[in-house]
Design an enzyme around this catalytic site. Sequence first.
Site, PDB file in Angstrom:
ATOM      1  N   GLY A  39      -3.035   8.484  -8.672  1.00  0.00           N
ATOM      2  CA  GLY A  39      -2.834   8.095  -7.274  1.00  0.00           C
ATOM      3  C   GLY A  39      -1.361   8.117  -6.918  1.00  0.00           C
ATOM      4  N   GLY A  48      -0.118   7.071  -3.653  1.00  0.00           N
ATOM      5  CA  GLY A  48       0.193   6.298  -2.457  1.00  0.00           C
ATOM      6  C   GLY A  48       1.333   5.343  -2.787  1.00  0.00           C
ATOM      7  N   GLY A  49       1.493   4.320  -1.972  1.00  0.00           N
ATOM      8  CA  GLY A  49       2.592   3.379  -2.201  1.00  0.00           C
ATOM      9  C   GLY A  49       2.562   2.800  -3.603  1.00  0.00           C
ATOM     10  N   GLY A  81       0.968   3.927  -6.397  1.00  0.00           N
ATOM     11  CA  GLY A  81       1.126   4.925  -7.447  1.00  0.00           C
ATOM     12  C   GLY A  81       2.560   5.442  -7.540  1.00  0.00           C
ATOM     13  N   PHE A  92       3.005 -11.522  13.201  1.00  0.00           N
ATOM     14  CA  PHE A  92       1.744 -10.923  12.770  1.00  0.00           C
ATOM     15  C   PHE A  92       0.739 -12.039  12.579  1.00  0.00           C
ATOM     16  CE2 PHE A  92       0.180  -6.876  10.939  1.00  0.00           C
ATOM     17  CZ  PHE A  92       1.035  -6.002  11.565  1.00  0.00           C
ATOM     18  N   GLN A 134     -12.481  -6.560   4.458  1.00  0.00           N
ATOM     19  CA  GLN A 134     -11.913  -7.000   5.738  1.00  0.00           C
ATOM     20  C   GLN A 134     -12.297  -6.084   6.895  1.00  0.00           C
ATOM     21  OE1 GLN A 134      -7.415  -6.836   6.583  1.00  0.00           O
ATOM     22  NE2 GLN A 134      -7.907  -8.996   6.572  1.00  0.00           N
ATOM     23  N   HIS A 180     -11.114  -5.319  10.447  1.00  0.00           N
ATOM     24  CA  HIS A 180      -9.948  -5.548  11.312  1.00  0.00           C
ATOM     25  C   HIS A 180     -10.450  -5.652  12.747  1.00  0.00           C
ATOM     26  CE1 HIS A 180      -6.173  -4.910  13.386  1.00  0.00           C
ATOM     27  NE2 HIS A 180      -5.518  -4.935  12.255  1.00  0.00           N
ATOM     28  N   LEU A 220      -7.278   2.545  13.789  1.00  0.00           N
ATOM     29  CA  LEU A 220      -6.685   1.217  13.888  1.00  0.00           C
ATOM     30  C   LEU A 220      -5.681   1.090  15.024  1.00  0.00           C
ATOM     31  CD1 LEU A 220      -6.902  -1.371  12.104  1.00  0.00           C
ATOM     32  CD2 LEU A 220      -4.565  -0.857  11.465  1.00  0.00           C
ATOM     33  N   THR A 250      -2.775  -1.505  15.458  1.00  0.00           N
ATOM     34  CA  THR A 250      -2.116  -2.516  14.625  1.00  0.00           C
ATOM     35  C   THR A 250      -2.109  -3.908  15.273  1.00  0.00           C
ATOM     36  OG1 THR A 250      -0.045  -3.193  13.610  1.00  0.00           O
ATOM     37  CG2 THR A 250       0.148  -1.818  15.549  1.00  0.00           C
ATOM     38  N   GLU A 251      -2.193  -4.906  14.389  1.00  0.00           N
ATOM     39  CA  GLU A 251      -2.030  -6.290  14.802  1.00  0.00           C
ATOM     40  C   GLU A 251      -0.650  -6.495  15.436  1.00  0.00           C
ATOM     41  OE1 GLU A 251      -4.073  -8.971  11.976  1.00  0.00           O
ATOM     42  OE2 GLU A 251      -2.027  -9.598  11.605  1.00  0.00           O
ATOM     43  N   ARG A 304      -7.358 -12.262  10.537  1.00  0.00           N
ATOM     44  CA  ARG A 304      -8.239 -11.174  10.974  1.00  0.00           C
ATOM     45  C   ARG A 304      -9.721 -11.537  10.949  1.00  0.00           C
ATOM     46  NH1 ARG A 304      -5.012  -6.151   8.142  1.00  0.00           N
ATOM     47  NH2 ARG A 304      -3.252  -6.345   9.570  1.00  0.00           N
ATOM     48  N   HIS A 356     -11.821  -2.110   7.231  1.00  0.00           N
ATOM     49  CA  HIS A 356     -10.405  -1.810   7.072  1.00  0.00           C
ATOM     50  C   HIS A 356      -9.870  -1.912   5.654  1.00  0.00           C
ATOM     51  CE1 HIS A 356      -6.300  -1.404   8.324  1.00  0.00           C
ATOM     52  NE2 HIS A 356      -5.975  -2.607   7.916  1.00  0.00           N
ATOM     53  N   GLU A 366      -4.506  -1.076  -3.429  1.00  0.00           N
ATOM     54  CA  GLU A 366      -5.763  -1.521  -2.821  1.00  0.00           C
ATOM     55  C   GLU A 366      -6.937  -1.466  -3.793  1.00  0.00           C
ATOM     56  OE1 GLU A 366      -6.475  -0.199   1.182  1.00  0.00           O
ATOM     57  OE2 GLU A 366      -8.592  -0.768   1.095  1.00  0.00           O
ATOM     58  N   ARG A 401      -7.267 -10.777   3.552  1.00  0.00           N
ATOM     59  CA  ARG A 401      -5.861 -10.401   3.412  1.00  0.00           C
ATOM     60  C   ARG A 401      -5.101 -10.636   4.704  1.00  0.00           C
ATOM     61  NH1 ARG A 401      -2.817  -5.898   4.756  1.00  0.00           N
ATOM     62  NH2 ARG A 401      -4.560  -4.514   5.212  1.00  0.00           N
ATOM     63  N   SER A 416      -0.550  -6.084   2.272  1.00  0.00           N
ATOM     64  CA  SER A 416      -0.962  -4.995   1.381  1.00  0.00           C
ATOM     65  C   SER A 416       0.240  -4.145   0.996  1.00  0.00           C
ATOM     66  CB  SER A 416      -2.028  -4.111   2.018  1.00  0.00           C
ATOM     67  OG  SER A 416      -2.241  -2.989   1.193  1.00  0.00           O
ATOM     68  N   LEU A 417       1.032  -3.759   1.991  1.00  0.00           N
ATOM     69  CA  LEU A 417       2.203  -2.938   1.666  1.00  0.00           C
ATOM     70  C   LEU A 417       3.098  -3.682   0.679  1.00  0.00           C
ATOM     71  CD1 LEU A 417       2.980  -1.426   5.208  1.00  0.00           C
ATOM     72  CD2 LEU A 417       1.957  -0.272   3.240  1.00  0.00           C
TER      73      LEU A 417
HETATM   74  C1  FAD Z   1      -4.736   2.405   9.560  1.00  0.00           C
HETATM   75  C2  FAD Z   1      -4.238   1.427   8.547  1.00  0.00           C
HETATM   76  C3  FAD Z   1      -3.145   0.630   8.854  1.00  0.00           C
HETATM   77  C4  FAD Z   1      -2.653  -0.281   7.910  1.00  0.00           C
HETATM   78  N1  FAD Z   1      -1.558  -1.046   8.231  1.00  0.00           N
HETATM   79  C5  FAD Z   1      -1.051  -1.888   7.303  1.00  0.00           C
HETATM   80  C6  FAD Z   1       0.131  -2.651   7.573  1.00  0.00           C
HETATM   81  O1  FAD Z   1       0.732  -2.559   8.644  1.00  0.00           O
HETATM   82  N2  FAD Z   1       0.588  -3.464   6.622  1.00  0.00           N
HETATM   83  C7  FAD Z   1      -0.009  -3.573   5.403  1.00  0.00           C
HETATM   84  O2  FAD Z   1       0.481  -4.312   4.570  1.00  0.00           O
HETATM   85  N3  FAD Z   1      -1.114  -2.850   5.114  1.00  0.00           N
HETATM   86  C8  FAD Z   1      -1.651  -2.013   6.031  1.00  0.00           C
HETATM   87  N4  FAD Z   1      -2.775  -1.289   5.719  1.00  0.00           N
HETATM   88  C9  FAD Z   1      -3.306  -1.330   4.370  1.00  0.00           C
HETATM   89  C10 FAD Z   1      -2.492  -0.467   3.438  1.00  0.00           C
HETATM   90  O3  FAD Z   1      -1.924   0.600   4.126  1.00  0.00           O
HETATM   91  C11 FAD Z   1      -3.312   0.104   2.287  1.00  0.00           C
HETATM   92  O4  FAD Z   1      -4.048  -0.920   1.699  1.00  0.00           O
HETATM   93  C12 FAD Z   1      -2.391   0.694   1.241  1.00  0.00           C
HETATM   94  O5  FAD Z   1      -1.536   1.637   1.830  1.00  0.00           O
HETATM   95  C13 FAD Z   1      -3.118   1.308   0.072  1.00  0.00           C
HETATM   96  O6  FAD Z   1      -2.150   1.908  -0.774  1.00  0.00           O
HETATM   97  P1  FAD Z   1      -2.510   2.457  -2.204  1.00  0.00           P
HETATM   98  O7  FAD Z   1      -1.241   2.917  -2.828  1.00  0.00           O
HETATM   99  O8  FAD Z   1      -3.320   1.457  -2.932  1.00  0.00           O
HETATM  100  O9  FAD Z   1      -3.476   3.666  -1.884  1.00  0.00           O
HETATM  101  P2  FAD Z   1      -3.219   5.061  -1.071  1.00  0.00           P
HETATM  102  O10 FAD Z   1      -1.945   5.101  -0.361  1.00  0.00           O
HETATM  103  O11 FAD Z   1      -4.409   5.368  -0.290  1.00  0.00           O
HETATM  104  O12 FAD Z   1      -3.172   6.078  -2.240  1.00  0.00           O
HETATM  105  C14 FAD Z   1      -4.317   6.390  -2.991  1.00  0.00           C
HETATM  106  C15 FAD Z   1      -3.923   7.559  -3.835  1.00  0.00           C
HETATM  107  O13 FAD Z   1      -4.889   7.782  -4.823  1.00  0.00           O
HETATM  108  C16 FAD Z   1      -5.183   9.140  -4.899  1.00  0.00           C
HETATM  109  N5  FAD Z   1      -6.536   9.256  -5.443  1.00  0.00           N
HETATM  110  C17 FAD Z   1      -7.655   8.616  -5.044  1.00  0.00           C
HETATM  111  N6  FAD Z   1      -8.684   8.976  -5.813  1.00  0.00           N
HETATM  112  C18 FAD Z   1      -8.203   9.838  -6.745  1.00  0.00           C
HETATM  113  C19 FAD Z   1      -8.771  10.559  -7.816  1.00  0.00           C
HETATM  114  N7  FAD Z   1     -10.067  10.490  -8.097  1.00  0.00           N
HETATM  115  N8  FAD Z   1      -7.971  11.364  -8.539  1.00  0.00           N
HETATM  116  C20 FAD Z   1      -6.650  11.493  -8.249  1.00  0.00           C
HETATM  117  N9  FAD Z   1      -6.069  10.834  -7.246  1.00  0.00           N
HETATM  118  C21 FAD Z   1      -6.836  10.014  -6.502  1.00  0.00           C
HETATM  119  C22 FAD Z   1      -4.980   9.670  -3.503  1.00  0.00           C
HETATM  120  O14 FAD Z   1      -4.700  11.036  -3.520  1.00  0.00           O
HETATM  121  C23 FAD Z   1      -3.782   8.852  -3.064  1.00  0.00           C
HETATM  122  O15 FAD Z   1      -2.597   9.489  -3.469  1.00  0.00           O
HETATM  123  C24 FAD Z   1      -3.277  -0.386   6.660  1.00  0.00           C
HETATM  124  C25 FAD Z   1      -4.369   0.416   6.351  1.00  0.00           C
HETATM  125  C26 FAD Z   1      -4.857   1.323   7.282  1.00  0.00           C
HETATM  126  C27 FAD Z   1      -6.045   2.133   6.938  1.00  0.00           C
END
Ligand code: FAD
Lengths: 235, 597
Positions: B13, B15-16, B18, B117, B237, B239, B249, B251-252, B283, B370, B401, B412, B417-418
């Site tokens: 993964g 995302g943030g 990973g 928030f 959750q 939202h 979404l 945002t809040e 929420r 959400h 997440e 939450r 989450s961030l």
């Molecule tokens: C619209 C929206 C707005 C939000 N706003 C906020 C906010 O303002 N403040 C806040 O704190 N939180 C917010 N959240 C929540 C927060 O953004 C997420 O919970 C968080 O970004 C999740 O990050 P992550 O690194 O866990 O996952 P992600 O960023 O989703 O990364 C998941 C990663 O895993 C990889 N992956 C998944 N499955 C596999 C697999 N089988 N093999 C290889 N790779 C895989 C994907 O490619 C991706 O790179 C929001 C969420 C949404 C949907």
Amino acid sequence: MEVTIKIFRYNPEKDKRGHYETYKVEAHENDRVLDVLELVKGHKDGTLSFRRSCAHGVCGSDAMRINGRNMLACKTLIRDVGANITVEPIMGLKVAKDLIVDMNPFFDNYKKMLPYLINDNPLPADGKERLQSPEQRARFDESTKCILCAACTTSCPSFWASDEYYGPAALVTAHRFIFDSRDEGAEQRLHVLSETNGTARCHTAYNCTEACPRDIQITKAIGELKMAMVTGKID
Amino acid sequence: MSKVHQFEVIVVGAGGAGLMAGLYASRNAKTAVISKLYPTRSHTGAAQGGISAALGNYEEDKPEWHMYDTVKGSDYLGDQDAIEFMTNEAIDAVLELEHMGLPFDRTPEGKISQRPFGGHTNNETGKPVRRAAHAADRTGHMILQTLYQQCIKNNVTFFDEYQVLDFIMVDGKATGVVAIELATGELHTFHAKAVIFATGGYGRIFEVTSNAYVYTGDGCSILLRHGIPLEDMEFFQFHPTGIYKLGILITEGARGEGAVLINGKGERFMPKYAPTVKDLASRDVVSRAIYNEIKAGNGIDGKNYVYLDIRPETVNKFAALDGRTNPDGSPYLITGDTVLTKIPDIVDFCRVYLGVDPVTQMMPIQPTAHYAMGGIPTNKYGEVVIDDKGTTVPGLYAAGECACVSVHGANRLGTNSLLDLVVFGKHAGLKAAEYAKNADYQKMPDGAESSIRSELEALKNGSGKENAFDLSNEMKNVMFSDVGIYRNEKDMTSALEKVRELQKRFKEVKVSDTGKIFNTELLNAWELSNMLEIAEVVAASALNRKESRGGHARDDYQERDDENWLKHTLITKKNGKLEIKYKPVVITKHQPKARVY
Ligand SMILES: Cc1cc2nc3c(=O)[nH]c(=O)nc-3n(C[C@H](O)[C@H](O)[C@H](O)COP(=O)(O)OP(=O)(O)OC[C@H]3O[C@@H](n4cnc5c(N)ncnc54)[C@H](O)[C@@H]3O)c2cc1C
Ligand code: SF4
Ligand code: FES
């Protein structure tokens, strides 16, 4: 309403060259083109392949040519393009399958811009943030919005001519850092941009600006880079 | 045969969570990050409103208040040791992001700007406090870009568009993963000493959701199949403010800037439900309020939505009534320009998808699925913990997440989450590298990829009596209506039966694409099998918890029941049968009490 969608198809494991298939599906005028593609894949032909993730225009996965113009399938509604739609892959990057292109040359160009903050000075002694005024922050706001979707770069005639040209998206990234008051890598980046594949290849066709789903004033940003190269000043 | 790679630490993964894990692990160990998406496509990029830290850049704030708000927001189900750890690290974590180059919005003095928030309060006055550090409504985008940029700077190794399909465990220790290279269809085996899962959430099991297509719970279900428990899966959750029907979404932060919720009678209804913080309650509270209004016939035109109103005249009227002021004491007033600069993307979404201009029109909204509070159980170092005694799986980590630390408990708080991603992503990365330095590679079993290979083959050889797309929609509908904002015994029982029926019918699905290159049909089908697994676990955990707490609200058990249910659920699947156990909640400073906003 019934939507007729003509889609470019190419499977390198089977096809010598690309061709088009036409499908008819029931959709709503507020549906996204992406929803229609999902319907086609779900009910008509599971082999249809395209990239998508966020479904609301923020991840940059699904740039494609819709009725001849580069757009995000998830940010384009049927009511905007009508019930007769032609969908093709973006141009200038090799088609891997159907609407999926090889994005590696695009990301390679991005990486050539030294796309990270360059500042080797010590951090503030109190451990707090580097200060930046709201005006300084606003100076590069536009170019922070880029989602690397490649809609701009693959609409650019100079990029079609040669994918050695870094392309508008890479230049937007360079702009993002060069105009950030905290960054000190402008000289290095402007040096990269002064090479043959840099700003000199931009002939102000404006295609990029029109294609950008984030409404970034790309041509203006490139103009500012050119100006900085001529004057040696960043302001 | 598959290609074999060897890395001390594998992060699944990008995302943030990973990327942060990858950055920190790669400082001390040979590391690779594997992601099914290009890193910059990850769903972290969709996060809008902000990341919380008691920086106090506008007014007094303290990590202790942040801690208490989080505990209260969690409806007392969050583990307080982990929450305190996170809120104490928050300030440095956010400053580190700024030092990495993140373009936060700024205060007039040039400091990081912050906004109110839901659930963020001054603990002495009970009034909202500005704690969410933000970059317009693109905070997640900036975090994702900045972390990816730092990974490029630090030469972190990536395998982009590789999807992990299986986890390899030998003698109870992490040994690696199997992944498919999307562009070629080849299987690759990654031999590792430590594996960190950071695969994000699974909101796509619900019909109306703010979540990306790729939120299919891959990491959680892969580990579930290996006998690892999942924690608190009943807590999902909803939202309050998703765009009507689409779930996108809003945002809040919009309510942080002064927007209010309006029902079909034209009333601002939140003061009825949360007299002190009103529209900025937690929420779960706001989503239930909207639901109740709709049920009472107070939806717009009697339909299942209400309005969110950020038109300057509305905001200014209610800000004056609430006595809201600027940090310098002057009355709080906004203009159309404020809306355009503070939530530009929301304005864009409304114009594109609804044809509505929020500066002059109200936005139709409904609650949207959400965020997964539950997930892979970990401690504060990201180590996966499988029971109530703190037993870990050597070499296995999770963050973001997909993990459940648990800092969010039953609900939450926005912006936490961030924060969770950067704090626990970092610590999981550090811990995994430290572990790897002192551990040997386990012997890789022969044919590690054969089990997943035959699973994929089976999908191509089904009878074809069922259609995956339709099964997926049936699942989403039943989960949204029967395991949604309000739940009860009868609906959840039938939902669980339905999901099990869908699992059976799934065996009759046939993938028509027999090719190797970008076989997205095959991977979508595999993802659906994960979602069906997760949907079952969510429904079963929810059916089992006979109380209402945070995101889990039941008509038939309306009260929180601390005597019997102040505990975490741990659910496992062994030989096709679900098994539920519990573990206690860690309570340090704040004893549970009634939750009033
Ligand atoms: C619209 C929206 C707005 C939000 N706003 C906020 C906010 O303002 N403040 C806040 O704190 N939180 C917010 N959240 C929540 C927060 O953004 C997420 O919970 C968080 O970004 C999740 O990050 P992550 O690194 O866990 O996952 P992600 O960023 O989703 O990364 C998941 C990663 O895993 C990889 N992956 C998944 N499955 C596999 C697999 N089988 N093999 C290889 N790779 C895989 C994907 O490619 C991706 O790179 C929001 C969420 C949404 C949907
Ligand atoms: S500048 Fe615009 S069109 Fe180009 S890659 Fe970035 S977001 Fe896409
Ligand atoms: S799917 Fe993310 S931009 Fe279209």
